[in-house]
Scaffold this motif. Structure first.
Motif, PDB file in Angstrom:
ATOM      1  N   MET A 172      55.387  40.193  51.564  1.00 22.93           N
ATOM      2  CA  MET A 172      56.262  39.684  50.373  1.00 22.93           C
ATOM      3  C   MET A 172      55.746  41.317  49.118  1.00 22.93           C
ATOM      4  SD  MET A 172      57.068  36.575  49.836  1.00 22.93           S
ATOM      5  CE  MET A 172      57.106  34.862  50.967  1.00 22.93           C
ATOM      6  N   LYS A 173      56.908  41.069  47.762  1.00 21.09           N
ATOM      7  CA  LYS A 173      56.220  41.972  47.161  1.00 21.09           C
ATOM      8  C   LYS A 173      55.845  41.523  46.401  1.00 21.09           C
ATOM      9  CE  LYS A 173      60.268  44.335  48.520  1.00 21.09           C
ATOM     10  NZ  LYS A 173      61.507  43.994  48.683  1.00 21.09           N
ATOM     11  N   SER A 174      55.214  39.848  46.095  1.00 20.91           N
ATOM     12  CA  SER A 174      54.669  39.693  44.748  1.00 20.91           C
ATOM     13  C   SER A 174      52.933  39.995  45.528  1.00 20.91           C
ATOM     14  CB  SER A 174      54.950  38.223  45.286  1.00 20.91           C
ATOM     15  OG  SER A 174      55.589  37.955  45.039  1.00 20.91           O
ATOM     16  N   ARG A 175      52.577  39.529  44.499  1.00 25.28           N
ATOM     17  CA  ARG A 175      51.089  39.518  44.419  1.00 25.28           C
ATOM     18  C   ARG A 175      49.590  39.611  43.907  1.00 25.28           C
ATOM     19  NH1 ARG A 175      52.060  42.680  48.170  1.00 25.28           N
ATOM     20  NH2 ARG A 175      52.767  45.038  48.165  1.00 25.28           N
ATOM     21  N   MET A 176      48.782  39.063  44.625  1.00 20.25           N
ATOM     22  CA  MET A 176      47.882  38.059  43.777  1.00 20.25           C
ATOM     23  C   MET A 176      46.635  38.800  42.986  1.00 20.25           C
ATOM     24  SD  MET A 176      44.668  36.208  46.054  1.00 20.25           S
ATOM     25  CE  MET A 176      45.328  36.324  47.687  1.00 20.25           C
ATOM     26  N   ILE A 177      46.555  38.137  41.889  1.00 17.29           N
ATOM     27  CA  ILE A 177      45.894  39.327  40.342  1.00 17.29           C
ATOM     28  C   ILE A 177      44.874  38.805  40.611  1.00 17.29           C
ATOM     29  CG2 ILE A 177      48.083  40.218  40.264  1.00 17.29           C
ATOM     30  CD1 ILE A 177      48.529  39.016  38.005  1.00 17.29           C
ATOM     31  N   MET A 178      44.551  37.304  40.175  1.00 11.04           N
ATOM     32  CA  MET A 178      43.099  36.966  39.816  1.00 11.04           C
ATOM     33  C   MET A 178      42.872  35.280  40.317  1.00 11.04           C
ATOM     34  SD  MET A 178      43.627  36.970  35.969  1.00 11.04           S
ATOM     35  CE  MET A 178      45.751  36.217  35.526  1.00 11.04           C
ATOM     36  N   GLN A 179      41.167  35.587  40.542  1.00  6.21           N
ATOM     37  CA  GLN A 179      41.014  34.182  40.626  1.00  6.21           C
ATOM     38  C   GLN A 179      39.869  33.895  40.116  1.00  6.21           C
ATOM     39  OE1 GLN A 179      37.555  32.886  41.297  1.00  6.21           O
ATOM     40  NE2 GLN A 179      37.258  32.826  44.233  1.00  6.21           N
ATOM     41  N   VAL A 180      40.117  32.404  39.228  1.00  2.03           N
ATOM     42  CA  VAL A 180      39.418  31.219  38.305  1.00  2.03           C
ATOM     43  C   VAL A 180      38.684  30.482  39.105  1.00  2.03           C
ATOM     44  CG1 VAL A 180      39.191  30.732  35.961  1.00  2.03           C
ATOM     45  CG2 VAL A 180      41.165  32.608  36.841  1.00  2.03           C
ATOM     46  N   HIS A 181      38.134  30.602  40.413  1.00  3.53           N
ATOM     47  CA  HIS A 181      36.869  29.344  40.579  1.00  3.53           C
ATOM     48  C   HIS A 181      37.550  28.481  41.028  1.00  3.53           C
ATOM     49  CE1 HIS A 181      33.992  31.777  38.389  1.00  3.53           C
ATOM     50  NE2 HIS A 181      34.078  31.427  37.315  1.00  3.53           N
ATOM     51  N   ASP A 182      39.179  27.928  40.684  1.00  2.00           N
ATOM     52  CA  ASP A 182      39.690  27.040  41.558  1.00  2.00           C
ATOM     53  C   ASP A 182      40.637  27.679  41.336  1.00  2.00           C
ATOM     54  OD1 ASP A 182      39.557  26.031  38.984  1.00  2.00           O
ATOM     55  OD2 ASP A 182      39.506  24.182  38.785  1.00  2.00           O
ATOM     56  N   GLU A 183      41.437  28.085  40.779  1.00  2.00           N
ATOM     57  CA  GLU A 183      42.511  28.607  41.034  1.00  2.00           C
ATOM     58  C   GLU A 183      42.442  30.134  40.794  1.00  2.00           C
ATOM     59  OE1 GLU A 183      42.863  29.372  36.100  1.00  2.00           O
ATOM     60  OE2 GLU A 183      45.295  29.569  36.737  1.00  2.00           O
ATOM     61  N   LEU A 184      44.373  30.585  41.582  1.00  2.00           N
ATOM     62  CA  LEU A 184      44.939  31.611  42.024  1.00  2.00           C
ATOM     63  C   LEU A 184      45.795  31.515  40.758  1.00  2.00           C
ATOM     64  CD1 LEU A 184      44.276  31.733  45.790  1.00  2.00           C
ATOM     65  CD2 LEU A 184      41.830  32.324  44.424  1.00  2.00           C
ATOM     66  N   VAL A 185      45.743  33.112  40.328  1.00  2.00           N
ATOM     67  CA  VAL A 185      47.011  33.497  39.813  1.00  2.00           C
ATOM     68  C   VAL A 185      47.811  34.964  40.896  1.00  2.00           C
ATOM     69  CG1 VAL A 185      47.978  34.732  37.253  1.00  2.00           C
ATOM     70  CG2 VAL A 185      46.056  32.513  37.570  1.00  2.00           C
ATOM     71  N   PHE A 186      49.711  35.020  40.454  1.00  2.00           N
ATOM     72  CA  PHE A 186      50.257  35.430  41.569  1.00  2.00           C
ATOM     73  C   PHE A 186      51.029  36.663  40.186  1.00  2.00           C
ATOM     74  CE2 PHE A 186      48.146  32.770  44.168  1.00  2.00           C
ATOM     75  CZ  PHE A 186      48.423  33.233  45.560  1.00  2.00           C
ATOM     76  N   ASP A 187      51.450  37.660  40.506  1.00  2.00           N
ATOM     77  CA  ASP A 187      52.931  38.191  39.852  1.00  2.00           C
ATOM     78  C   ASP A 187      53.865  38.237  41.556  1.00  2.00           C
ATOM     79  OD1 ASP A 187      53.634  39.536  38.227  1.00  2.00           O
ATOM     80  OD2 ASP A 187      51.994  41.583  37.964  1.00  2.00           O
ATOM     81  N   VAL A 188      54.860  37.013  40.939  1.00  2.00           N
ATOM     82  CA  VAL A 188      55.305  37.042  41.564  1.00  2.00           C
ATOM     83  C   VAL A 188      57.561  37.473  41.722  1.00  2.00           C
ATOM     84  CG1 VAL A 188      57.422  34.481  42.992  1.00  2.00           C
ATOM     85  CG2 VAL A 188      55.066  35.198  42.316  1.00  2.00           C
ATOM     86  N   VAL A 189      57.640  38.192  42.300  1.00  4.63           N
ATOM     87  CA  VAL A 189      58.982  38.894  42.065  1.00  4.63           C
ATOM     88  C   VAL A 189      60.256  37.679  42.407  1.00  4.63           C
ATOM     89  CG1 VAL A 189      60.924  40.490  42.965  1.00  4.63           C
ATOM     90  CG2 VAL A 189      58.019  40.700  43.925  1.00  4.63           C
TER      91      VAL A 189
END
Length: 579
Positions: free
Chosen positions: A521-538
């Motif tokens: 994948m070219k997308s990237r995991m960028i943040m974690q907020v305890h019960d949430e994950l945020v990704f920069d997705v192509v």
DNA sequence: ATAAGCACGC
DNA sequence: GACGTACGTGCTTATA
């Protein structure tokens, strides 16, 4: 394939791994012996040196030992190199062995090796204005210092190995925290893009509104003073205006002026509204809107938080510089700030995925309470289901009021709240609060006995633990002091819940990271907020990423008693939209 | 520099 | 009758 083990440490000019220069690298392969590779100030010359080491960094069969390796990995990353092999992080090892302890290298060395290393201040001076950097220190001294660090770290590993076993925390170390190190290094390196233009405009708006609110307060009070000073505000409200003859004071003798205090006094006094507006506006401006742009890394144009992996005693991560785990979401004015978190370019979107009611699911699962487990198995709205039982009415007849109160009780359970706290929180009488709690304890008897059993376990063993065996030792659990013991008892109840949720999302992160690599994948995991994950997705990976993320979050750590785990995801052109 | 008070998140 | 909801980071003020 025989694994070679290399202890590794970098010397740099600063503490921010995303903005520092290499001064040298030290390596230790056996105890009592170390090697130092100095790096010149000239970046190209340093790159030349690193290119010689590149084949070593690229070896899959080397296990890298280090103290806070995430830092060293990030430094290398900015020079274009990654460690291909496994890691063993002594700081993280110590974290699972003793979550509450301090763990600077110097302290660990003194405590576990009986050796006091030369403090870094001996080389670069005490912190403050006059402090220099490693670059200014004679190379012979740096060599000595750096070599010693690598050697000490390697020795610490062999002290910690038997401790991981004795304390029975090998599982959480080898399956959760240690493999997470590389995931976090990758996330921090990626960073997140910020819409500076938007924040600058919003800053002006907040400033205008704050000044308006401030002037209204001054008009109503009849004096001008520093509204940002709680002490001055307290004196104006309670001595000049005499708004509450029974005004509460803080432990230092000044008037308490926190939000809950202000809301309770003079319900109808408009000055309160303006004070709170001023507080909200200035908080948003100073903590987020004006600060985030200053933290943008000039090399990447993004902000790179640092995740502290060995700080929170329950097993959670913490985030700083900037803290991305307390970005506002509750109020409309606060939410605006999330619009400033954007994809890296027009070919990306943000994907946010979060666990649904994860802590309550964990309470249900580990307590085994049949009613709560069944509610989750049937996919019910948990707060409505709770209210129906507590108030003895069919779910269809639960009122908003009842659901709201039940929700508050559910959260109170997680934190070990009593009747007083619930009453205070909901603005109801203590007797009503007590009746609700009594009913709750009866209807969810499994949860009641879980709480009693957990405290009894802690009293006997001296610790509590999470689903992955992360432990928290509670020295005060048998204290004869009511207050002190009460704290320990609430920790006993909360830590396994909060900590198991932390175990779960960490395992999800490791799985997702691995799967994303496997799929290229070219997308990237960028943040974690305890019960949430945020990704920069192509853009063309959207569908694949959504299922990859949601499926792996749900499957990361199956819960007992067939309690289902659910993750929900959304896309957006900013964090607010995606969430 | 450090503590206190306050406010933001989960 | 005490005490009174877990875990964090970071801002400004006030004092040293």
């Amino acid at each position: 394939m025989l694994q070679q083990e290399v202890c590794f440490d970098t010397e740099t000019t600063g503490l921010d791994a995303n903005n520092t220069e290499l001064v040298g690298l030290s390596f230790a392969c056996k105890q009592g012996e170390a090697w130092y590779v100095p790096c010149p100030a000239d970046k190209d010359a340093t790159r030349e040196i690193l290119s010689v080491l590149a084949p070593v960094f690229a070896r899959q069969d080397i296990r890298w030992v280090g103290q806070n390796l995430k830092y060293d990995m990030l430094v290398l990353r900015w020079y274009g190199y990654q460690l291909a092999g496994e890691v063993f992080d002594t700081m993280v090892a110590h974290y699972v062995i003793e979550p509450e302890g301090k763990r600077s290298m110097d302290l660990l060395s003194a405590q576990y090796l009986g050796y006091e290393p030369v403090p870094i201040t001996e080389l670069i001076g005490k912190k403050g204005k006059g402090q220099g950097t490693m670059r200014d220190v004679e190379v012979e001294k740096v060599r000595e210092y750096a070599g010693e660090d690598a050697d000490i770290t390697l020795q610490l590993k062999y002290v910690f190995l038997p401790k991981l076993s004795e304390k029975e925390v090998e599982k959480v170390f080898y399956e959760v925290d240690n493999p997470l190190v590389k995931v976090l290094a990758d996330m921090e390196y990626e960073g997140v893009a910020i819409d500076v233009g938007f924040l600058n405009e919003y800053s002006k708006e907040l400033d205008r509104e704050a000044k308006l609110a401030e002037n209204k307060v001054f008009q109503a009070a009849g004096v001008r003073f520093n509204l940002a000073s709680p002490r001055q505000l307290g004196e104006v409200l309670f001595e000049k205006l005499k708004l509450d003859p029974n005004a509460k004071k803080t432990k230092t003798g000044q008037y308490a002026t926190g939000e809950d205090v202000l809301l309770k006094l003079a319900h109808n006094n408009p000055i309160v509204e303006d004070i709170l507006a001023f507080r909200e506006l200035t908080k948003l401006k100073s903590t987020y809107v004006d600060t985030l742009p200053q933290l943008i890394n000039p090399k990447s144009g993004r902000v790179h938080t640092s995740y502290a992996q060995a700080v929170a005693v329950t097993g959670r991560l913490a985030s700083n510089n900037p803290n991305l785990q307390n970005i506002p979401v509750r109020t409309d004015r606060g939410k605006e700030i999330r619009k400033a978190f954007i994809p890296r370019d027009s070919n990306h979107v943000l994907l946010s995925a979060d666990y649904s009611q994860i802590e309550l699911r964990i309470v249900a699962a580990i307590s085994g309470d049949p009613n709560m487990c069944e509610a989750f198995r049937q996919g019910k709205d948990i707060h409505t289901a709770t209210a129906a039982r507590v108030y003895g009415v069919p779910e269809e007849e639960v009122t908003k009021e009842q659901r709201y109160k039940a929700k508050s009780v559910n959260f109170g359970i997680i934190y070990g709240q009593g009747a007083f706290g619930l009453a205070d929180n909901l603005g109801i009488s203590r007797s009503e609060a007590k009746a609700i709690i009594d009913n709750y304890r009866k209807e969810f008897a499994g949860i009641t006995s879980y709480m009693d059993d957990t405290i009894a376990f802690a009293r006997e063993k001296g610790y509590v633990q999470t689903l992955m065996g992360r432990k928290r030792w509670l020295r005060d659990i048998n204290s004869s002091n009511f207050t002190v013991r009460g704290f320990a008892e609430r920790n006993a109840i909360n830590s396994p819940i909060q900590g198991s949720a932390a175990d779960m999302i960490k395992m999800a992160m490791i799985r997702i990271h691995r799967e994303m690599r496997r799929c290229g994948m070219k997308s990237r995991m960028i943040m974690q907020v305890h019960d949430e994950l945020v990704f920069d997705v192509v853009a063309d990976e959207k569908d694949a990423m959504r299922s990859l993320v949601v499926d792996n979050m749900a499957a990361a750590l199956p819960l007992p008693n067939e309690v289902p785990v659910l993750a929900e995801a959304g896309f957006g052109l900013n964090w607010l939209e995606a969430h």
